[in-house]
Structure formats: C-alpha cells, structure tokens
Design a protein around this motif. Sequence first.
Motif, PDB file in Angstrom:
ATOM      1  N   ILE A   3     -58.689 -26.440   5.965  1.00 35.61           N
ATOM      2  CA  ILE A   3     -58.397 -26.352   4.527  1.00 35.61           C
ATOM      3  C   ILE A   3     -59.564 -26.965   3.754  1.00 35.61           C
ATOM      4  O   ILE A   3     -59.976 -28.085   4.041  1.00 35.61           O
ATOM      5  CB  ILE A   3     -57.092 -27.102   4.181  1.00 35.61           C
ATOM      6  CG1 ILE A   3     -55.932 -26.547   5.008  1.00 35.61           C
ATOM      7  CG2 ILE A   3     -56.774 -27.014   2.700  1.00 35.61           C
ATOM      8  CD1 ILE A   3     -54.689 -27.406   4.980  1.00 35.61           C
ATOM      9  N   ASN A   4     -60.093 -26.224   2.825  1.00 40.09           N
ATOM     10  CA  ASN A   4     -61.175 -26.769   1.982  1.00 40.09           C
ATOM     11  C   ASN A   4     -61.086 -26.176   0.582  1.00 40.09           C
ATOM     12  O   ASN A   4     -60.464 -25.129   0.379  1.00 40.09           O
ATOM     13  CB  ASN A   4     -62.542 -26.512   2.624  1.00 40.09           C
ATOM     14  CG  ASN A   4     -62.802 -25.031   2.799  1.00 40.09           C
ATOM     15  OD1 ASN A   4     -63.012 -24.310   1.830  1.00 40.09           O
ATOM     16  ND2 ASN A   4     -62.743 -24.555   4.052  1.00 40.09           N
ATOM     17  N   TRP A   6     -63.290 -24.830  -1.452  1.00 49.40           N
ATOM     18  CA  TRP A   6     -63.912 -23.515  -1.666  1.00 49.40           C
ATOM     19  C   TRP A   6     -63.025 -22.402  -1.110  1.00 49.40           C
ATOM     20  O   TRP A   6     -62.856 -21.345  -1.741  1.00 49.40           O
ATOM     21  CB  TRP A   6     -65.296 -23.489  -1.036  1.00 49.40           C
ATOM     22  CG  TRP A   6     -65.827 -22.086  -0.899  1.00 49.40           C
ATOM     23  CD1 TRP A   6     -66.067 -21.406   0.246  1.00 49.40           C
ATOM     24  CD2 TRP A   6     -66.149 -21.176  -1.961  1.00 49.40           C
ATOM     25  NE1 TRP A   6     -66.506 -20.143  -0.005  1.00 49.40           N
ATOM     26  CE2 TRP A   6     -66.573 -19.961  -1.377  1.00 49.40           C
ATOM     27  CE3 TRP A   6     -66.105 -21.258  -3.356  1.00 49.40           C
ATOM     28  CZ2 TRP A   6     -66.960 -18.860  -2.105  1.00 49.40           C
ATOM     29  CZ3 TRP A   6     -66.496 -20.146  -4.090  1.00 49.40           C
ATOM     30  CH2 TRP A   6     -66.918 -18.963  -3.471  1.00 49.40           C
ATOM     31  N   GLY A   7     -62.460 -22.646   0.057  1.00 46.23           N
ATOM     32  CA  GLY A   7     -61.567 -21.650   0.655  1.00 46.23           C
ATOM     33  C   GLY A   7     -60.372 -21.375  -0.251  1.00 46.23           C
ATOM     34  O   GLY A   7     -60.016 -20.217  -0.505  1.00 46.23           O
ATOM     35  N   LEU A   8     -59.786 -22.449  -0.784  1.00 37.45           N
ATOM     36  CA  LEU A   8     -58.622 -22.283  -1.676  1.00 37.45           C
ATOM     37  C   LEU A   8     -59.018 -21.560  -2.953  1.00 37.45           C
ATOM     38  O   LEU A   8     -58.339 -20.609  -3.386  1.00 37.45           O
ATOM     39  CB  LEU A   8     -58.047 -23.666  -2.036  1.00 37.45           C
ATOM     40  CG  LEU A   8     -57.361 -24.444  -0.918  1.00 37.45           C
ATOM     41  CD1 LEU A   8     -57.019 -25.856  -1.384  1.00 37.45           C
ATOM     42  CD2 LEU A   8     -56.100 -23.736  -0.475  1.00 37.45           C
ATOM     43  N   SER A  10     -61.616 -19.642  -3.592  1.00 37.92           N
ATOM     44  CA  SER A  10     -62.035 -18.244  -3.400  1.00 37.92           C
ATOM     45  C   SER A  10     -60.834 -17.333  -3.172  1.00 37.92           C
ATOM     46  O   SER A  10     -60.760 -16.232  -3.733  1.00 37.92           O
ATOM     47  CB  SER A  10     -63.027 -18.142  -2.238  1.00 37.92           C
ATOM     48  OG  SER A  10     -62.438 -18.673  -1.065  1.00 37.92           O
ATOM     49  N   GLN A  11     -59.873 -17.802  -2.373  1.00 42.21           N
ATOM     50  CA  GLN A  11     -58.675 -16.980  -2.130  1.00 42.21           C
ATOM     51  C   GLN A  11     -57.859 -16.834  -3.415  1.00 42.21           C
ATOM     52  O   GLN A  11     -57.352 -15.737  -3.709  1.00 42.21           O
ATOM     53  CB  GLN A  11     -57.795 -17.615  -1.032  1.00 42.21           C
ATOM     54  CG  GLN A  11     -58.442 -17.685   0.330  1.00 42.21           C
ATOM     55  CD  GLN A  11     -58.474 -16.345   1.052  1.00 42.21           C
ATOM     56  OE1 GLN A  11     -58.153 -15.321   0.484  1.00 42.21           O
ATOM     57  NE2 GLN A  11     -58.901 -16.372   2.305  1.00 42.21           N
TER      58      GLN A  11
END
Lengths: 162, 301
Positions: A3-4, A6-8, A10-11
């Motif tokens: 979990i990071n 940027w990942g959150l 961007s999604q």
Amino acid sequence: MGINLWGLVSQAFVFGVMLIVLAKWAFPALMKTMDQRERVIREGVDNAEKAKREVAEAEKRVEALLDQARRDAQDAIAKATLAAEHVRRDIELDAQSRARDIISQAERRIQQEVAQARSQLRQEVADLAIQAAEHVVGNSMDQTTSRKLVSEFVTQSRDLQC
Amino acid sequence: MLWKLPNIGVPSDALFYIGPFPVYNTLLLSIVSALIVLGFFYFATRKASIIPTPIQNLVEWVTETLLHLCEEVAGKVNGRRFFPWVASIFLLVLMANWWEVIPGVETIGTINHEVPGCPAHPQTVLGIFLVDHASSNCITPWLRPPSTDLNFTIALAIISFVATQWYGFKILGWRLQLGRYFSVREGPMGLVVGLLELILEPLRILSLSFRLFGNLFAGDVLLLVIAFLVPFVGAIPFYFLELFVGFIQAFVFAFLTLIFMTLGTTSHGHEDPEEEHAAETAHATHQRAEVALSHGEKSAS
C-alpha cells in the motif's frame, strides 16, 4: 502489503476520471434515449387505449344503429303486411263484386233468353193450334183472327197458371 | 515437476516510471478496464436511437438494472443521486475482477532478476509455460488484475466512504450529520452509540477493501496453483467459478456502497416518508446482504 500513496492516488484518479465521464456524458445521454423511448412507448400505449375506446364506442354506435335498423325493418314488415292485407281484402271484395255483377248479368241474360224462348214457344204453340184448328174447322177463320184468339187463350191460360 | 510454482506476492510490481511515479501492472489494467467501460458507453451512446443496437441494448439493460436497484433501495431522488457512483464502482470492479480469467494476464511478463535463483538479465516471457523449469517462478507479469492490489480496493473504499460522508453533509446538513456521531441530547447511551458509529464508519473502508481484495487475490492464487498442478485443463472449471465470484464481489462492493450511502443520508427522525422507507429498505437489505455474504464466504472457503 504494497500500500502506498501513489498507488492509492493513481487508482482513485482512474476511477474519478471514469466516474466524471460516465456521470457527465454517458449516463445522461443514455437516460435521455431511454426516457425518449419510454415516452414513445407510453404514447403508443395511450394511442392504442384511445383507439380501443373509440372502437368500443363505434361498436356501441353500430349496435345501436343495427337495433334501430332491426326495429325499422320490423315496422316496415308490419306495415307491408298490413297494406298487403288491405290490398288482399280490396281485391277480394272487388272480385266478389265482379262475380256478383257477372252472375246478375248472366241471370238477366238467362231471363231474357227464357222470355225469348217462351215467346218463341208461345208463337209456335199458337201456330200449331191454329194449324190444328184450321184442320178441324177448315178455312172458316182467317189467319189474323185465329192468331189473336190463340194469343188471348194463351194469355188466359198463363194467368190461370199463375 | 515441469514448472515451479510462480512467485506469489501481494504488492503489485512497478513496470516502468514516469518521472518519479511508478506505473504498476495493476494500474495499467485499471486504466484499460476504465477505457473498456467508457468504450462500451461511447459505442452505445454514439448513435443512440429509440430502436437500440445490440451494444446499446446491453448497456441500457445494465444501466436500467442498476438504476432500478438504486431507486428501490434509496428512493427515487437519492437513488438517482447515488446511481453514477454505484454504477461506476460496479462496472469498474467487474472489469477489474474478470481480468484474472483472461489468458495472458499474469503469464506474460519479464524474468525478474531480483528473485533469488533467477537469471540476472531481464528477459521477456510470453507465457509461463513456455519458459524452462528454472525460470518459471521468476516472471514479473505485465498485467495483473487490479482487484488483487490493495491500492485499488482501498482507493475505491475511501472514495465510497468520502462520497457517503459528503452526501450525508449535503443532504442532512452538518448539524444532523455530526449529530450522528456526537449525540448529546440522547444522554450517555447516545454518546456511546455515536462513538461506535464514529469507529465503525472508517472500519467500513477496511471491510469493503479487504473483502474484495481477499476474494479476488485468493481466486487468483487458486487459478495459478491449479494451473501449476494440472496445466491447461485443470483450471477450466475454476474460470467459471472466478467469473461468478468476480461478478458477486463487484455487486457486493457496489451494493454495500449504495446501502452505506442510503444509511448515511438518513436522519434518525425520518421526517420524510420516502426517507423512512429508504432507511427501512436499506437496513433490511443490509442485514440480508450480510447474511448472504457470510453464507457465500463460508461456502467459498
């Protein structure tokens, strides 16, 4: 867990863009078409209902007209029957009257012929009597006097018979 | 043994970088999923007519079904308000879930040299069964189903939570909305209930995200393991199972979002009859959904 931030982000961004495009353009366009179709279908159904009502009313009118026509036809038949009865009776009366006339004419003719026959017969009888008398008494009486005597005799004898 | 079991890891893999930002294999499929959904809607609405084309018919059917569901649960007004959120979540999650049954997803990739015992030089592999025995567990897939990434599920759960709160403030007003959590008028019991609500609300993010992630990740691993044990044919029945699970999980995620939104925009007073009806429906549906979910998860496990 991977979990990071940027990942959150961007999604979430991908979902956000999709949501905005769908909510602003796709869903309204689709719903507009669906509403339009619903309106058309509703109008069609309404028109069908209206046509159904009109057909029912027309059927009622036709039924009423048929009833009226049946009544009129029955009246006409009754009137025609009555008129025919009158005509029949008139024709019958006329025929009876004509028959009576024919019968009375025939009777009159018969009477005339009977009278004529009687007169003829009387004359022949007189002639025979005269001839017989001439033969008995000879020519002592002329023909005119003899005829007059026989005629008087016949008249007397008829009066006596009557 | 012809192949080794692929390296199974929870974190998604960065394929490349745009500046400092990594592009993950799950993000790639998430973008593709969104584009596919948008593509469907584009082709359905491009020449939309009263007599629909097959694709328009399909999209309309899905839209209408979801709209009716929203209106049934949340009422006419709020149902239309929540519909874009619920429909978007459902469609994106559905597409994201169904990627795992597409051939090539998670089997086409690059040999990962960071895995111990793998070749040092990166090498493109077109299919896990086409590599040799030694490298068959070294693949970093180019494409991975977004639902097997916690970033995807948590992001959607946070969006669902934020949207619920936003609608709560918008529809109920800040006093009523805050009154749900800080209820002084109803005495100590109200305070305790408010505190519980305050704790439960953010926990919904966890329940939503981990439910979806758990089911899809487990399905993904199941397909990999079965494909490893009985290659080519063994996984075929599980593809159908995963299609079903993918649909159910997408529906559950969207449906729970709808229920949370309905409950979150219902005041305790229920002055509006429609609001009262919606709240009752949402409560009842929520309970039924919880029961069905627990049954489903038991049977799935």
